[in-house]
Write a protein that holds these residues in place. Structure first.
Motif, PDB file in Angstrom:
ATOM      1  N   ILE A 656       0.866  -1.187   0.000  1.00 41.06           N
ATOM      2  CA  ILE A 656       0.000   0.000   0.000  1.00 41.06           C
ATOM      3  C   ILE A 656       0.899   1.232   0.000  1.00 41.06           C
ATOM      4  O   ILE A 656       1.689   1.424   0.932  1.00 41.06           O
ATOM      5  N   ARG A 658       1.011   5.501  -0.628  1.00 46.06           N
ATOM      6  CA  ARG A 658       0.218   6.725  -0.801  1.00 46.06           C
ATOM      7  C   ARG A 658       0.649   7.457  -2.060  1.00 46.06           C
ATOM      8  O   ARG A 658       1.837   7.629  -2.317  1.00 46.06           O
ATOM      9  N   GLN A 661      -3.820  12.101  -3.130  1.00 45.61           N
ATOM     10  CA  GLN A 661      -5.022  11.883  -2.337  1.00 45.61           C
ATOM     11  C   GLN A 661      -5.551  10.458  -2.491  1.00 45.61           C
ATOM     12  O   GLN A 661      -6.703  10.181  -2.152  1.00 45.61           O
ATOM     13  N   ALA A 662      -4.697   9.583  -2.988  1.00 39.89           N
ATOM     14  CA  ALA A 662      -5.120   8.199  -3.191  1.00 39.89           C
ATOM     15  C   ALA A 662      -4.065   7.258  -2.608  1.00 39.89           C
ATOM     16  O   ALA A 662      -2.984   7.680  -2.198  1.00 39.89           O
ATOM     17  N   VAL A 663      -4.405   5.966  -2.576  1.00 40.67           N
ATOM     18  CA  VAL A 663      -3.431   4.928  -2.270  1.00 40.67           C
ATOM     19  C   VAL A 663      -3.400   3.962  -3.442  1.00 40.67           C
ATOM     20  O   VAL A 663      -4.426   3.725  -4.099  1.00 40.67           O
ATOM     21  N   ARG A 664      -2.210   3.454  -3.725  1.00 39.39           N
ATOM     22  CA  ARG A 664      -2.073   2.453  -4.778  1.00 39.39           C
ATOM     23  C   ARG A 664      -1.897   1.092  -4.118  1.00 39.39           C
ATOM     24  O   ARG A 664      -1.057   0.909  -3.244  1.00 39.39           O
ATOM     25  N   GLU A 695      -5.531   2.468  -8.077  1.00 43.41           N
ATOM     26  CA  GLU A 695      -5.432   3.589  -7.154  1.00 43.41           C
ATOM     27  C   GLU A 695      -6.825   3.926  -6.649  1.00 43.41           C
ATOM     28  O   GLU A 695      -7.774   4.045  -7.428  1.00 43.41           O
ATOM     29  N   THR A 697      -9.070   6.609  -4.262  1.00 39.80           N
ATOM     30  CA  THR A 697      -9.077   7.900  -3.577  1.00 39.80           C
ATOM     31  C   THR A 697      -9.507   7.714  -2.130  1.00 39.80           C
ATOM     32  O   THR A 697     -10.458   6.996  -1.830  1.00 39.80           O
ATOM     33  N   THR A 698      -8.808   8.392  -1.221  1.00 37.72           N
ATOM     34  CA  THR A 698      -9.106   8.236   0.199  1.00 37.72           C
ATOM     35  C   THR A 698      -9.607   9.523   0.840  1.00 37.72           C
ATOM     36  O   THR A 698     -10.173   9.497   1.921  1.00 37.72           O
TER      37      THR A 698
END
Length: 710
Positions: A656, A658, A661-664, A695, A697-698
């Motif tokens: 994981i 970052r 504004q997302a995580v891959r 990806e 968005t979080t």
């Protein structure tokens, strides 16, 4: 009426008793070989040394070690600095005890160059002499030295070497074999425990070559002429016992022996002089009553010289001679306080009866399982009402029932140490001592934390969760090794073990004799590994130091395809007969099994891991393999066939990372499905386009849960 002789007023006579330069009273009819005058009253031990040495024949003694009390680590001549004991080496009862397994020393000694340097004259022609008792033949330890003279600044040595080129035979070992040829007819050792004398002489021939002769118990067993005569200078010479050569940090070779005495002469002793040395034997501590018990030992233990070798004053079934030999206390029937008399602890490694337990009289818990030897008896049945007094376990096996919980822990925890189903099976993951995933964020890390980080060498690289190692022939161009400059192995001692690797072969036959995974000692060449194409083209084997634990797997497996991920595993299980059971697996299926001698172990602070190289050091080593390694595990036990099969596919590793504004989310298993849910209770649904690398968005979104499933 003590007297003295002032400076300027002393003279010496030979023949007459006293008098003047013109003559005097008394007469003697004799040939005098040598005479010495000392400025002190010599002790009985010092007089014994002079008798043993005899006249020097104008050949100076440059180094002399007797290992006797009060001079255990000292060169009596004073040219070499004191010895440093390394590993489990020790000096007991006038003997230096050196040890090892295969070609890896576990105990050795060397003159500590950091404390001082060699102060004697230049050494060219010389004689190396040693008295010793072999405790193990080459099936235990080999390629080690009774005595070696080496340069401090470089690898340049001569030594009395055992079983390096020929099983159980002696040779002159030298740097790169420059002065080494096999002695003919030579001498093959077949017996342990007897005192033997070895000597090698080095003499210049008229053409400038060296003539090298070898003697055992006063009789020559070979000679030859060789080029490359060498020398050792003042300030640049050191001595090894046990190791063949090396440095204070270690070196190659191992010897299992007790060395009674060793000498270096600055010239070539004659055959008659060497025979004389053999007949006189090594110098031993004073034994004024001639009973075979050193005076110092008798005085220390009893305060007198009244004991006999056959006496047993503590009534433990072990005579005084045995107590001396085994280093037990002749005044205490139970030296290690384990509930067993010294006489029944026979140190054979096998439990026969309560009068022959085979245990160690100097260790109250021979198998280190948390139970004292005196309560362990495999001939008794387990008594649940008296588990601490009658566990029914073996004092030679820490885990008597093979359920991977030590006997002492089972007794303390209330489970049956003789029932493999009590407690229930231990999760495999709890046995991990090393794990490398090569995934983002932990590319070079052992996730168990026991080994230091990897260092990439040559063109090795980590990309997309795989370690890429390369090479041509037997020369690696890219490999990785745990970086000993960053720390040391901090896990438990590894005896039983399992090596597991998932990898994809990128070439066959082009790179050979390399390793998918090797565990090696830092201090010496002592390794096991999953080796490809060394003895059989494109086939797997357990590689080991000096092939000491290597047999070809039958039927084995020959690789013929590239580009497919495969699993390789090798398990190592110590057996009751002191041998090792080695089993190889490919994709969960056994490819062969065999028993072998020379089981070994890797201790905390002295283990490193290689990928690509077969073994070596952080600077390099032999062997090469061309492969992508997905993951590698080391377990502290020999896994069962079913457990190896469970590991056929590697665990799914989810990385994981970052990204703004997302995580891959990244994973390697193409069959895994990414699912999401609003809570841990579900419901879980597949994520659209949920492929590796997605990806999500979080920021500014409702909380969600994600999981990978098979």
């Amino acid at each position: 009426s003590a007297s003295s002789w002032p400076t300027g007023d002393a003279e010496v006579f030979f023949g007459v008793r006293h008098g003047s330069v013109n003559s005097g009273p008394g007469a003697i009819d004799a040939l005098i070989d040598q005479a010495s005058l000392y400025s002190a009253a010599l002790s009985p031990e010092q007089i014994a040394i002079l008798y043993n040495l005899g006249p020097d024949d104008h050949i100076p003694l440059l180094g002399h070690w007797t290992f006797e009390p009060g001079q255990e680590l000292i060169d009596l001549v004073g040219n070499f600095p004191n010895l440093a004991l390394k590993g489990n080496a020790r000096v007991v009862n006038g003997q230096l005890d050196v040890n090892g397994q295969a070609t890896g020393a576990t105990g050795w000694a060397l003159t500590a160059a950091r404390d001082d340097s060699y102060r004697g004259p230049r050494i060219e022609t010389k004689t190396l002499v040693a008295w010793a008792r072999l405790e193990g033949l080459d099936n235990v330890a080999k390629a080690g030295s009774l005595i070696t003279i080496d340069r401090v600044t470089s690898d340049h040595f001569d030594g009395i070497i055992f079983a390096e080129r020929q099983p159980n035979r002696w040779m002159n070992g030298s740097s790169h074999w420059n002065r080494t040829k096999d002695f003919a007819p030579g001498f093959e050792e077949t017996t342990t425990g007897i005192l033997i004398n070895l000597a090698i002489t080095y003499e210049f021939a008229e053409n400038g070559n060296f003539i090298i002769k070898a003697y055992r118990n006063g009789e020559m067993f070979g000679e030859y002429e060789t080029s490359h005569p060498s020398s050792w200078e003042t300030g640049n010479a050191e001595v090894f016992f046990g190791l063949r050569h090396g440095s204070e940090g270690g070196g190659p070779g191992a010897l299992d022996a007790r060395i009674d005495e060793a000498r270096i002469y600055g010239g070539t002793l004659s055959a008659d002089r060497i025979n004389e040395l053999y007949l006189k034997g090594p110098i031993v501590g004073a034994d004024r009553d001639g009973d075979g018990l050193p005076d110092l030992w008798e005085i220390e233990n009893f305060g007198n010289l009244d004991q006999t070798p056959t006496g047993d004053p503590d009534a433990d079934g072990s005579s005084n001679a045995d107590e001396l030999r085994r280093e037990t206390n002749p005044r205490n029937a139970d030296t290690d306080n384990d509930g067993l008399k010294d006489g029944v602890e026979t140190l054979t490694g096998q439990f026969v009866s309560v009068t022959d337990t085979g245990t160690d009289p100097l260790d109250d818990d021979t198998d280190n399982d948390g139970l004292k030897d005196g309560v362990e008896n495999p001939l008794l049945s387990y008594d649940r009402t008296r588990p601490a007094q009658q566990p029914g376990t073996s004092p030679h096996h820490a885990d008597s029932d093979g359920d991977r919980v030590f006997d002492g822990a089972e007794v303390a925890g209330g489970t049956n140490p003789t029932d493999p189903n009590d407690p229930a099976g231990i999760p495999i993951a709890t046995l991990l001592v090393g794990r490398w995933t090569f995934e983002a964020g932990e590319e070079l890390l052992d996730t168990t934390g026991n080994f230091p980080p990897l260092v990439l060498k040559g063109d090795a690289q980590v990309a997309e969760g795989q370690l890429d190692v390369n090479g041509m022939g037997t020369t690696a161009s890219g490999w990785a090794v745990t970086d000993s400059s960053m720390g040391t192995y901090g896990g438990p001692t590894l005896r039983n073990k399992t090596l597991v690797v998932w990898a994809t072969m990128q070439s066959l036959g082009e790179a050979r004799a390399g390793s998918l995974l090797t565990i090696d000692r830092v201090s010496s060449d002592g390794f096991d590994g999953i080796i490809f194409g060394e003895r059989q083209l494109n086939r797997w084997m357990n590689g080991s130091s000096g092939f000491s634990r290597t047999r070809d797997f039958e039927p084995g497996f020959e690789e013929t395809e590239l580009g497919t991920r495969i699993q390789l595993a090798i398990t190592y299980e110590h057996l009751e007969n002191g041998r090792l059971l080695v089993t190889g697996y490919r994709d969960g299926e056994s490819i062969g099994q065999y028993e072998t001698p020379n089981p070994s172990q890797w201790q905390q602070g002295d283990a490193e891991v290689f990928f690509g190289l077969r073994h070596g050091s952080v600077t390099g080593g032999p062997g090469a393999i061309d492969a992508l390694i997905d993951e590698a595990h080391i377990y502290r036990e020999a896994l069962s066939p079913s457990e190896v099969m469970q590991l056929k596919n590697p665990p799914i590793t989810l990385s994981i990372v970052r990204v703004g504004q997302a995580v891959r989310l990244v994973w390697q298993d193409a069959t895994a499905v990414l699912e999401s849910a609003d809570s841990l209770a579900g419901p879980w649904t597949p994520v659209p386009n949920g492929n590796s690398g997605i990806e999500i968005t979080t920021i500014g979104t409702a909380q969600k849960y994600f999981r990978l499933t098979k």
